[in-house]
Design a protein around this motif. Structure first.
Motif, PDB file in Angstrom:
ATOM      1  N   PRO A   1       0.814  -1.221   0.025  1.00  0.00           N
ATOM      2  CA  PRO A   1       0.073   0.107   0.039  1.00  0.00           C
ATOM      3  C   PRO A   1       0.596   1.348   0.149  1.00  0.00           C
ATOM      4  N   GLY A   2       0.582   2.175  -1.002  1.00  0.00           N
ATOM      5  CA  GLY A   2       1.437   3.386  -1.071  1.00  0.00           C
ATOM      6  C   GLY A   2       2.408   3.453  -1.780  1.00  0.00           C
ATOM      7  N   SER A   3       2.821   2.239  -2.396  1.00  0.00           N
ATOM      8  CA  SER A   3       4.182   2.221  -3.131  1.00  0.00           C
ATOM      9  C   SER A   3       3.663   2.511  -4.326  1.00  0.00           C
ATOM     10  N   GLU A   4       4.819   3.050  -5.140  1.00  0.00           N
ATOM     11  CA  GLU A   4       4.778   3.569  -6.434  1.00  0.00           C
ATOM     12  C   GLU A   4       3.896   2.550  -7.316  1.00  0.00           C
ATOM     13  N   LEU A   5       4.322   1.183  -7.212  1.00  0.00           N
ATOM     14  CA  LEU A   5       3.538   0.249  -8.158  1.00  0.00           C
ATOM     15  C   LEU A   5       2.096   0.254  -7.735  1.00  0.00           C
ATOM     16  N   ALA A   6       1.869   0.272  -6.592  1.00  0.00           N
ATOM     17  CA  ALA A   6       0.447   0.269  -6.293  1.00  0.00           C
ATOM     18  C   ALA A   6      -0.503   1.486  -6.776  1.00  0.00           C
ATOM     19  N   ARG A   7       0.249   2.633  -6.599  1.00  0.00           N
ATOM     20  CA  ARG A   7      -0.513   3.904  -6.960  1.00  0.00           C
ATOM     21  C   ARG A   7      -0.627   3.950  -8.679  1.00  0.00           C
ATOM     22  N   HIS A   8       0.427   3.463  -9.231  1.00  0.00           N
ATOM     23  CA  HIS A   8       0.539   3.501 -10.785  1.00  0.00           C
ATOM     24  C   HIS A   8      -0.670   2.579 -11.264  1.00  0.00           C
ATOM     25  N   LEU A   9      -0.320   1.286 -10.759  1.00  0.00           N
ATOM     26  CA  LEU A   9      -1.465   0.257 -11.153  1.00  0.00           C
ATOM     27  C   LEU A   9      -2.845   0.462 -10.909  1.00  0.00           C
ATOM     28  N   GLN A  10      -2.981   1.301  -9.785  1.00  0.00           N
ATOM     29  CA  GLN A  10      -4.358   1.567  -9.536  1.00  0.00           C
ATOM     30  C   GLN A  10      -4.740   2.710 -10.385  1.00  0.00           C
ATOM     31  N   ALA A  11      -4.069   3.808 -10.863  1.00  0.00           N
ATOM     32  CA  ALA A  11      -4.268   4.707 -11.519  1.00  0.00           C
ATOM     33  C   ALA A  11      -4.510   4.189 -13.095  1.00  0.00           C
ATOM     34  N   ALA A  12      -3.673   3.383 -13.451  1.00  0.00           N
ATOM     35  CA  ALA A  12      -3.632   2.716 -14.689  1.00  0.00           C
ATOM     36  C   ALA A  12      -5.284   1.875 -14.988  1.00  0.00           C
ATOM     37  N   CYS A  13      -5.062   1.291 -13.870  1.00  0.00           N
ATOM     38  CA  CYS A  13      -6.397   0.325 -14.154  1.00  0.00           C
ATOM     39  C   CYS A  13      -7.734   0.997 -14.191  1.00  0.00           C
ATOM     40  N   ASN A  14      -7.869   2.066 -13.355  1.00  0.00           N
ATOM     41  CA  ASN A  14      -8.855   2.917 -12.960  1.00  0.00           C
ATOM     42  C   ASN A  14      -9.046   3.664 -14.497  1.00  0.00           C
ATOM     43  N   ALA A  15      -7.925   4.285 -14.886  1.00  0.00           N
ATOM     44  CA  ALA A  15      -8.239   5.185 -16.274  1.00  0.00           C
ATOM     45  C   ALA A  15      -8.750   4.046 -17.116  1.00  0.00           C
ATOM     46  N   ALA A  16      -8.078   2.918 -17.389  1.00  0.00           N
ATOM     47  CA  ALA A  16      -8.689   2.145 -18.271  1.00  0.00           C
ATOM     48  C   ALA A  16     -10.063   1.708 -18.377  1.00  0.00           C
ATOM     49  N   LEU A  17     -10.420   1.478 -17.104  1.00  0.00           N
ATOM     50  CA  LEU A  17     -11.876   1.085 -16.936  1.00  0.00           C
ATOM     51  C   LEU A  17     -12.802   2.141 -17.399  1.00  0.00           C
ATOM     52  N   GLU A  18     -12.253   3.525 -17.143  1.00  0.00           N
ATOM     53  CA  GLU A  18     -13.208   4.753 -17.392  1.00  0.00           C
ATOM     54  C   GLU A  18     -13.010   5.255 -18.767  1.00  0.00           C
ATOM     55  N   GLY A  19     -12.354   4.675 -19.730  1.00  0.00           N
ATOM     56  CA  GLY A  19     -12.393   4.821 -21.018  1.00  0.00           C
ATOM     57  C   GLY A  19     -11.193   5.398 -21.647  1.00  0.00           C
ATOM     58  N   VAL A  20     -10.143   5.448 -21.056  1.00  0.00           N
ATOM     59  CA  VAL A  20      -8.791   5.969 -21.579  1.00  0.00           C
ATOM     60  C   VAL A  20      -8.260   4.693 -22.174  1.00  0.00           C
ATOM     61  N   ALA A  21      -8.058   4.828 -23.531  1.00  0.00           N
ATOM     62  CA  ALA A  21      -7.609   3.585 -24.398  1.00  0.00           C
ATOM     63  C   ALA A  21      -6.348   2.871 -24.069  1.00  0.00           C
ATOM     64  N   ARG A  22      -5.306   3.727 -23.679  1.00  0.00           N
ATOM     65  CA  ARG A  22      -4.053   2.926 -23.330  1.00  0.00           C
ATOM     66  C   ARG A  22      -3.263   3.695 -22.399  1.00  0.00           C
ATOM     67  N   THR A  23      -2.848   3.132 -21.105  1.00  0.00           N
ATOM     68  CA  THR A  23      -1.988   3.432 -20.241  1.00  0.00           C
ATOM     69  C   THR A  23      -0.711   2.803 -20.352  1.00  0.00           C
ATOM     70  N   HIS A  24       0.290   3.650 -20.140  1.00  0.00           N
ATOM     71  CA  HIS A  24       1.937   3.036 -20.525  1.00  0.00           C
ATOM     72  C   HIS A  24       2.355   3.239 -18.911  1.00  0.00           C
ATOM     73  N   LEU A  25       3.337   2.102 -18.550  1.00  0.00           N
ATOM     74  CA  LEU A  25       3.959   2.061 -17.545  1.00  0.00           C
ATOM     75  C   LEU A  25       5.349   2.139 -17.704  1.00  0.00           C
ATOM     76  N   LEU A  26       6.089   3.172 -17.569  1.00  0.00           N
ATOM     77  CA  LEU A  26       7.779   3.258 -18.217  1.00  0.00           C
ATOM     78  C   LEU A  26       8.499   3.695 -17.076  1.00  0.00           C
ATOM     79  N   SER A  27       9.895   3.408 -17.275  1.00  0.00           N
ATOM     80  CA  SER A  27      10.475   3.805 -16.353  1.00  0.00           C
ATOM     81  C   SER A  27      11.454   5.226 -16.827  1.00  0.00           C
ATOM     82  N   TRP A  28      11.622   6.260 -15.933  1.00  0.00           N
ATOM     83  CA  TRP A  28      12.174   7.280 -16.334  1.00  0.00           C
ATOM     84  C   TRP A  28      13.789   7.129 -16.310  1.00  0.00           C
ATOM     85  N   ARG A  29      14.224   6.042 -15.827  1.00  0.00           N
ATOM     86  CA  ARG A  29      15.592   5.800 -15.717  1.00  0.00           C
ATOM     87  C   ARG A  29      16.088   5.430 -17.133  1.00  0.00           C
ATOM     88  N   ASN A  30      15.367   4.851 -17.841  1.00  0.00           N
ATOM     89  CA  ASN A  30      15.478   4.509 -19.438  1.00  0.00           C
ATOM     90  C   ASN A  30      15.458   5.960 -20.186  1.00  0.00           C
TER      91      ASN A  30
END
Length: 438
Positions: free
Chosen positions: A237-266
């Motif tokens: 809970p509260g980790s970046e993975l949890a926050r990003h996955l929650q945002a990605a899943c919610n966005a997809a379920l609410e109509g955003v066609a594509r959410t991308h999880l990327l690393s700023w290190r690259n």
């Protein structure tokens, strides 16, 4: 000899994506760790490049590590609940100060005339403001979260107006209430709500991880929210993975066609994901209503229905049910809502480093969407994994299409011995070959 510039090849391959992204709305989250690590300059240049290519950008920035450093320096230890701090007055003083500093830094870097960067000579209008309204989290599990808040509404019409005027919109992880209070928000939640409210074409989350991996450590290219749910449940809970996955899943379920999880290190992640076919991260999308996959035996009926019109017109050699069943492992198919709308096969030959690309077919109602290209590219990857050096195709009707996709005219003698024996001279098929090293 002409001098070869690898960049030119990349640019040619990227041109379809440049055209496809022009006029699209992307919401991009840059976590505070990227700025703290010194990656901000490069990311700003990439954002400027996207802007000059006609992408409508809304950029959300995080401030967590910077705020934590400020709190540590001030000997302030915030109360934490499930990975989230309680933003009391002492914490909020630093949250507001850091957010203002980060906003000014970004605005300065996105200003006119930075030499030796894509920004040089490009005038960018960067707008920020009270574009996110918030409400307090209130009292949860007996804890008063004070000025820790959650998004109530994103002012989509105001942001749309700014984007229409060619501005880049910058959103801090702050929200404002109708009573004039300021609330500390999670940046990924701001990005999610902005993407949904704007009906964005993409939500891009730049964090520590390059994406999600399977049990063997291989990067997962695409997941649905349902497939991502177990990973979300097991995330801290509260980790970046949890926050990003929650945002990605919610966005997809609410109509955003594509959410991308990327690393700023690259350093190449943002442009690599947007302007190459394979991408570099994990994409969350709601419906796999169309997917490219290996063929299965229960696809035989769909394959026969797809191929029959092309066989009748003489474009393809007729294939019996028995032959398809025997060769089914050679095939890739594109399935759309349970219907096979495309296929292609890769036939191998013993002791040969060249394979046959065969039976490339796309349903007449679904041509023009690069499906043929996707099938060919998938089988090229399969051939490379098997250590093959070349692939060939025999065609009577579509030689020009294959030439456009990297094949060159070849001769009968270039075929492997077994194929030469089975060659149908009556059809007079043209022989085209593609080297897989290119």
């Amino acid at each position: 000899m002409d001098k070869h510039f690898p960049f030119v090849d990349w640019f040619r391959n990227a041109s379809p994506y440049i055209n496809a992204h022009r006029g699209r709305t992307f919401v991009i989250l840059i976590e505070g760790e990227a700025m703290a690590s010194g990656r901000g300059e490069q990311l700003v240049q990439d954002l400027a490049l996207l802007h000059t290519l006609g992408v409508r950008l809304v950029v959300v920035f995080g401030t967590r590590p910077q705020v934590q450093e400020a709190l540590t320096n001030a000997n302030v230890e915030p109360t934490r609940v499930n990975g989230k701090w309680v933003a009391d007055r002492a914490v909020m003083a630093h949250v507001e100060q850091v957010a203002a500093h980060q906003r000014l830094w970004l605005e300065a870097r996105l200003s006119l005339g930075l030499p030796s960067t894509p920004l040089h000579g490009v005038e960018l209008s960067v707008i920020s403001g009270n574009l996110v309204t918030a409400k307090p989290l209130g009292v949860r599990e007996g804890i008063d979260f004070d000025h820790s808040g959650e998004v109530r509404r994103v002012r989509a019409s105001a942001i749309e107006g700014l984007l229409e005027k060619g501005s880049l919109v910058l959103l801090p992880p702050l929200g404002f209430s109708s009573t004039g209070e300021v609330f500390d928000l999670d940046a990924s939640e701001v990005a999610q709500h902005a993407a949904v409210a704007l009906k964005a074409d993409k939500l891009i989350l730049l964090g520590e991880s390059e994406g999600l991996a399977d049990e063997e450590g291989e990067l997962l290219r695409q997941l649905t929210p349902a497939e991502a749910e177990p990973r979300l449940e097991s995330a801290q809970p509260g980790s970046e993975l949890a926050r990003h996955l929650q945002a990605a899943c919610n966005a997809a379920l609410e109509g955003v066609a594509r959410t991308h999880l990327l690393s700023w290190r690259n350093h190449d992640a943002l442009l690599g994901e947007l302007f190459t076919r394979d991408g570099v991260g994990t994409m969350i999308t709601q419906h796999r209503y169309e997917q490219l996959r290996p063929a299965k035996l229960n696809d035989i009926a769909g394959l026969l229905e797809l191929l029959e019109p092309l066989e009748r017109r003489g474009m393809l050699v007729a294939r019996s049910r028995e032959r398809l069943e025997h060769e089914i492992d050679d095939y890739m198919v594109i399935e759309r809502d349970g219907m096979v709308i495309g296929c292609a096969a890769l036939h191998l030959y013993p002791d040969a480093t060249i394979a046959e690309l065969a039976c490339v077919a796309v349903h007449g109602n679904y041509r023009g969407g690069e499906r043929g290209e996707r099938l060919v590219e998938a089988l090229e990857r399969r051939a490379r994994k098997r250590g093959l050096t070349d692939i060939f195709v025999l065609t009577t009707h579509t030689a020009h299409w294959f030439v456009e996709h990297g094949f060159r005219p070849a001769s009968f003698e270039d075929l492997p011995p077994l194929k030469r024996e089975a060659y149908n001279h009556a059809r007079k098929s043209k022989v085209l070959v593609k080297n897989l090293a290119g």
